[in-house]
Motif scaffolding. Sequence first.
Motif, PDB file in Angstrom:
ATOM      1  N   UNK A 132      32.536  12.646  26.231  1.00 13.59           N
ATOM      2  CA  UNK A 132      31.464  13.310  25.482  1.00 13.59           C
ATOM      3  C   UNK A 132      31.636  13.112  23.978  1.00 13.59           C
ATOM      4  N   UNK A 133      32.881  13.057  23.539  1.00 17.36           N
ATOM      5  CA  UNK A 133      33.161  12.883  22.111  1.00 17.36           C
ATOM      6  C   UNK A 133      33.024  11.430  21.665  1.00 17.36           C
ATOM      7  N   UNK A 134      32.843  10.528  22.625  1.00 15.67           N
ATOM      8  CA  UNK A 134      32.744   9.119  22.280  1.00 15.67           C
ATOM      9  C   UNK A 134      34.070   8.506  21.884  1.00 15.67           C
ATOM     10  N   UNK A 135      35.170   9.097  22.362  1.00 16.41           N
ATOM     11  CA  UNK A 135      36.501   8.616  22.005  1.00 16.41           C
ATOM     12  C   UNK A 135      36.794   7.274  22.684  1.00 16.41           C
ATOM     13  N   UNK A 167      40.601  18.570  21.003  1.00 14.20           N
ATOM     14  CA  UNK A 167      40.507  17.153  21.355  1.00 14.20           C
ATOM     15  C   UNK A 167      39.790  16.359  20.272  1.00 14.20           C
ATOM     16  N   UNK A 168      38.752  16.946  19.695  1.00 10.33           N
ATOM     17  CA  UNK A 168      38.029  16.240  18.637  1.00 10.33           C
ATOM     18  C   UNK A 168      38.930  16.002  17.435  1.00 10.33           C
ATOM     19  N   UNK A 169      39.871  16.913  17.200  1.00  7.53           N
ATOM     20  CA  UNK A 169      40.806  16.765  16.089  1.00  7.53           C
ATOM     21  C   UNK A 169      41.777  15.612  16.319  1.00  7.53           C
ATOM     22  N   UNK A 170      42.302  15.499  17.537  1.00  7.69           N
ATOM     23  CA  UNK A 170      43.321  14.479  17.782  1.00  7.69           C
ATOM     24  C   UNK A 170      42.721  13.121  18.116  1.00  7.69           C
ATOM     25  N   UNK A 171      41.475  13.096  18.619  1.00  5.96           N
ATOM     26  CA  UNK A 171      40.874  11.831  19.044  1.00  5.96           C
ATOM     27  C   UNK A 171      40.039  11.176  17.950  1.00  5.96           C
ATOM     28  N   UNK A 172      40.062  11.746  16.757  1.00  9.06           N
ATOM     29  CA  UNK A 172      39.381  11.117  15.643  1.00  9.06           C
ATOM     30  C   UNK A 172      37.908  11.424  15.521  1.00  9.06           C
ATOM     31  N   UNK A 173      37.448  12.464  16.246  1.00  6.20           N
ATOM     32  CA  UNK A 173      36.032  12.795  16.176  1.00  6.20           C
ATOM     33  C   UNK A 173      35.793  14.218  15.728  1.00  6.20           C
ATOM     34  N   UNK A 174      36.603  14.688  14.792  1.00 11.69           N
ATOM     35  CA  UNK A 174      36.513  16.079  14.352  1.00 11.69           C
ATOM     36  C   UNK A 174      35.104  16.404  13.866  1.00 11.69           C
ATOM     37  N   UNK A 175      34.553  17.482  14.397  1.00  2.29           N
ATOM     38  CA  UNK A 175      33.208  17.906  14.039  1.00  2.29           C
ATOM     39  C   UNK A 175      32.121  17.292  14.900  1.00  2.29           C
ATOM     40  N   UNK A 176      32.496  16.314  15.744  1.00  2.00           N
ATOM     41  CA  UNK A 176      31.507  15.607  16.558  1.00  2.00           C
ATOM     42  C   UNK A 176      30.736  16.540  17.478  1.00  2.00           C
ATOM     43  N   UNK A 177      31.425  17.547  18.022  1.00  3.21           N
ATOM     44  CA  UNK A 177      30.809  18.411  19.028  1.00  3.21           C
ATOM     45  C   UNK A 177      30.169  19.667  18.440  1.00  3.21           C
ATOM     46  N   UNK A 178      30.200  19.813  17.119  1.00  3.88           N
ATOM     47  CA  UNK A 178      29.749  21.072  16.521  1.00  3.88           C
ATOM     48  C   UNK A 178      28.302  21.410  16.873  1.00  3.88           C
ATOM     49  N   UNK A 179      27.405  20.458  16.711  1.00  3.09           N
ATOM     50  CA  UNK A 179      25.995  20.729  16.973  1.00  3.09           C
ATOM     51  C   UNK A 179      25.753  21.022  18.455  1.00  3.09           C
TER      52      UNK A 179
END
Length: 307
Positions: free
Chosen positions: A58-61, A142-154
């Motif tokens: 979902x985060x696109x990692x 997960x967003x913090x460690x996978x490089x997508x911090x803030x990706x899931x906020x919306x």
Amino acid sequence: MRFCLALIIFLMNTSFSHAACEGKEISEDVYNGPLCIPKNAQRIVTLDPLITLGMLLELGAPVVATPYMAIQDDGVMKSVKDRNLVDLGNPREPSLERVAALKPDLIIGSAEAHGQIYDTAAKIAPTVLFKHMDWKQYLQRLSEVAGGEGTADQALLAYESRVSSIRERMAKTELTVSTVRFAPGRFVVFVDGPEAYAPFAVLHEAGVKRTAYETVTDGTIVKRPDWEELASLEGDILLYVSASGFESDEDDKLEKEVVQNPLWQLLPAVQSGRAYRVDRGPWQSFHGLASAHRILDDIERHILDSQ
């Protein structure tokens, strides 16, 4: 044989856990912290094919491998195959030889499930094994460690808005809800409590009222009632999952065995025609926001819209 020898030598001479950190350091909610991980991982392996895999997708990692075994959601499996992820086999004993051959820059797993292989995995690449936590908090971590911090906020804000609306509607009803999973030779009830498994935490957030038997205040996650204890599932509505194992082929047969039993027929929701089978995908292999919305779909369909 030469590969195995090379792997052993590599592992003996390499360690990532306590080297000088040139990436970012994390210490909370992880096994054997503090840990140093890359700032922008480009080749991620997840040892957990359930919630961790689903959320990373979902985060696109940039996930490159995961165990295929235990993936029970058709949508997740399709995404895995479309991305040509390498199959690591059994999630309890993933192939670390395959992991090493992929040369990942980050390995992610579960502290409870993979703690015993941490030392070996951490010599292949920086390894983060997360401890059990609330599913929304986990998505953020997960967003913090996978490089997508803030990706899931919306997406999380949209979920919160929807669940708030459903909670307002639930507050206007006195209906109670029971849930149970059929498994070969046993029943499993995931309870409403502080450590609730994610789908049932969603039920709680949505204001769904469970029975006294299904509500706890301690760290209990599941109860395993026998046929006599099953009578405690006295909710006005009953949601059940039939899950015979990792494969779904036998689910219908298992359901038939249970629902034809006279003791099953005595449950209040069954007698009133308000017992509903729900999809094993989101309810048994919860994998993130998509699963959460499917739980909310079931709440609206089977509880709110059926009044």
